[in-house]
Design an enzyme around this catalytic site. Structure first.
Site, PDB file in Angstrom:
ATOM      1  N   TYR A 216     -12.167  59.864 -24.037  1.00 36.07           N
ATOM      2  CA  TYR A 216     -12.486  60.532 -22.699  1.00 36.07           C
ATOM      3  C   TYR A 216     -13.686  61.475 -22.608  1.00 36.07           C
ATOM      4  O   TYR A 216     -14.366  61.571 -21.606  1.00 36.07           O
ATOM      5  CB  TYR A 216     -11.341  61.318 -22.156  1.00 36.07           C
TER       6      TYR A 216
ATOM      7  N   LYS B  10      -3.988  54.551 -34.417  1.00 34.07           N
ATOM      8  CA  LYS B  10      -4.333  53.023 -34.800  1.00 34.07           C
ATOM      9  C   LYS B  10      -4.927  52.984 -36.071  1.00 34.07           C
ATOM     10  O   LYS B  10      -6.417  52.401 -36.045  1.00 34.07           O
ATOM     11  CB  LYS B  10      -5.296  52.520 -33.675  1.00 34.07           C
TER      12      LYS B  10
ATOM     13  N   ASP C 204       0.449  50.134 -30.985  1.00 30.26           N
ATOM     14  CA  ASP C 204       1.083  49.016 -30.340  1.00 30.26           C
ATOM     15  C   ASP C 204       2.460  48.887 -30.651  1.00 30.26           C
ATOM     16  O   ASP C 204       3.414  48.526 -29.750  1.00 30.26           O
ATOM     17  CB  ASP C 204       0.249  47.542 -30.805  1.00 30.26           C
TER      18      ASP C 204
ATOM     19  N   ASP D 100      -2.196  59.077 -23.049  1.00 30.93           N
ATOM     20  CA  ASP D 100      -2.208  58.894 -21.436  1.00 30.93           C
ATOM     21  C   ASP D 100      -1.457  57.815 -21.318  1.00 30.93           C
ATOM     22  O   ASP D 100      -0.427  57.584 -20.300  1.00 30.93           O
ATOM     23  CB  ASP D 100      -3.685  58.582 -21.190  1.00 30.93           C
TER      24      ASP D 100
ATOM     25  N   ASP E 145       3.178  57.510 -19.772  1.00 32.54           N
ATOM     26  CA  ASP E 145       3.734  57.020 -18.586  1.00 32.54           C
ATOM     27  C   ASP E 145       4.491  56.089 -18.842  1.00 32.54           C
ATOM     28  O   ASP E 145       5.741  56.022 -18.131  1.00 32.54           O
ATOM     29  CB  ASP E 145       2.358  56.136 -17.768  1.00 32.54           C
TER      30      ASP E 145
END
Ligand code: NAD
Length: 356
Positions: free
Chosen positions: A135, A190, A222, A246, A250
């Site tokens: 970001y 990852k 994942d 992020d 959620d």
């Protein structure tokens, strides 16, 4: 105690009003000062985070934030969009640690899309690094491609970036938080594909040596996305970077039945923080009086605990929320047959009445 109150857009003003009502019901303890932020601030001043709002936030002991954003601002230049206000506050106030608890109240298991035995009693904490990652990494942009296969076409690019000190400080936050819970940290990355993640993992392993009482495990993002719906109760504290956090936070939110139930805190190194519900401004239900204010009220409880040093008052608010749920009161998002549907204001009033 000075609290900056930044209601923002959409349902923001409706839900923040209920949290303010609850704070005021605790007694004359707070000096609450409001300022516009997000789209509301853009409409008034031409900027989503005006200097006066930033100044108020800087000088306050804590910030109570609603939500920002509306589709009507989608055509604005990126730096003027409402969401820039929250990114700007995080950056200017150096809020690097985002705490997102995902708790499934026994009364709400029916509102979850997962089976009761998978989510009943769920209590996990997702800690997301907020200041780094793709970001904020440079370079970024949209340019004309020089790659032979795509030459002359437009391409977008971003840079994933973490430095060792950034990972060290979020690692320590996660290990300290786990010490107050079930002493397990799962670091999500990852590392099989990304160099940034390999560095993240190396640092996590190194810092873990300072916390021999905490069990550290690692999981690829994942797999973490799968395990969160398969066996979420196996987690205690999950720590991850900005991008993965992020998305995973959620996902974790939905395990609990409604994003309208989930508070969050974003803290700096001195525990000054910005407190906001995990959800957005929900423009689809704004102004209808049906938004769930509990995530914001629970965010205010986190503020009492983490930034204002008032754990007893935090307990009072959390107990009151628990009580209204056991009384069967539900806003539309968590309503199930046999419970009583209430409006945003009625829910806030019920929490105030349940404070003991
Ligand atoms: P959203 O979280 O606003 O809404 C997603 C869904 O959840 C909607 O159906 C909404 O009605 C529902 N919902 C959210 N909060 C609720 C509540 N308290 N009670 C009942 N239902 C609730 O996400 P979105 O629709 O993707 O985004 C809407 C706007 O919010 C966008 O402009 C987005 O950029 C912004 N946003 C802001 C923040 C923030 O302020 N920190 C975070 C996420 C999204």
């Amino acid at each position: 105690m000075k609290i900056a109150v930044l209601p923002g857009d959409g349902i923001g003003p409706e839900i923040v009003a209920e949290a303010v009502k609850v704070l005021q019901a605790l007694g004359p303890l707070f000096d609450l000062e409001s300022a516009p932020v997000g789209g509301a601030a853009y409409d008034l001043t031409g900027h989503p985070l005006p200097p006066a709002t930033l100044e108020l936030a800087k000088n306050a002991d804590a910030i109570l934030f609603g939500a920002v954003g509306d589709w009507k601002y989608d055509a604005l230049a990126r730096e003027l969009r409402p969401e820039q206000a929250i990114l700007g506050l995080r950056k200017h106030l150096k809020l690097f640690a985002n705490f997102r608890p995902a708790i499934c109240y026994p009364e709400l298991t029916a509102a979850s899309s997962l089976k009761a035995e998978i989510v009943g009693g769920l209590d996990i904490l997702i800690i997301r690094e907020l200041n780094g990652d793709i970001y904020f990494g440079q370079p970024r942009g949209i340019r004309t491609s020089e790659l032979p296969l795509f030459k002359g076409t437009r391409e977008g690019f971003d840079t994933m970036h973490y430095s060792e000190p950034e990972v060290e400080r979020i690692a320590r936050v996660a290990f300290e938080a786990a010490r107050k819970r079930n002493k397990k940290v799962c670091s999500v990355d990852k590392a099989n594909v990304l160099e940034t993640s390999q560095l993240w993992r190396d640092v996590m392993i190194r810092i873990a040596k300072e916390y021999p009482d905490i069990e550290l495990s690692h999981m690829y993002v994942d797999n973490a996305a799968m395990q969160l719906v398969k066996a979420p109760k196996a987690f205690d504290v999950v720590v991850t970077g900005n991008l993965f956090g992020d998305i995973l936070s959620d996902e974790a939110a939905m395990l609990t039945g409604s994003i309208g139930m989930l508070p969050s805190a974003s803290l700096d190194k001195n525990n000054k923080g910005l407190y906001e519900p995990s959800h957005g401004s929900a423009p689809d239900i704004a102004g209808k009086g049906i938004a769930n204010p509990l995530a914001t009220i629970l965010s205010a409880a986190m503020m009492l605990r983490y930034s204002l040093g008032m754990p007893e008052q935090a307990d009072r608010v959390e107990r009151a929320v628990q009580k209204v749920l056991s009384q069967g009161l539900r806003t539309a998002d968590i309503y199930t047959e046999g419970t009583q549907k209430v409006t945003t204001v009625q829910m806030g009033d019920a929490v105030v009445a349940a404070l003991i």
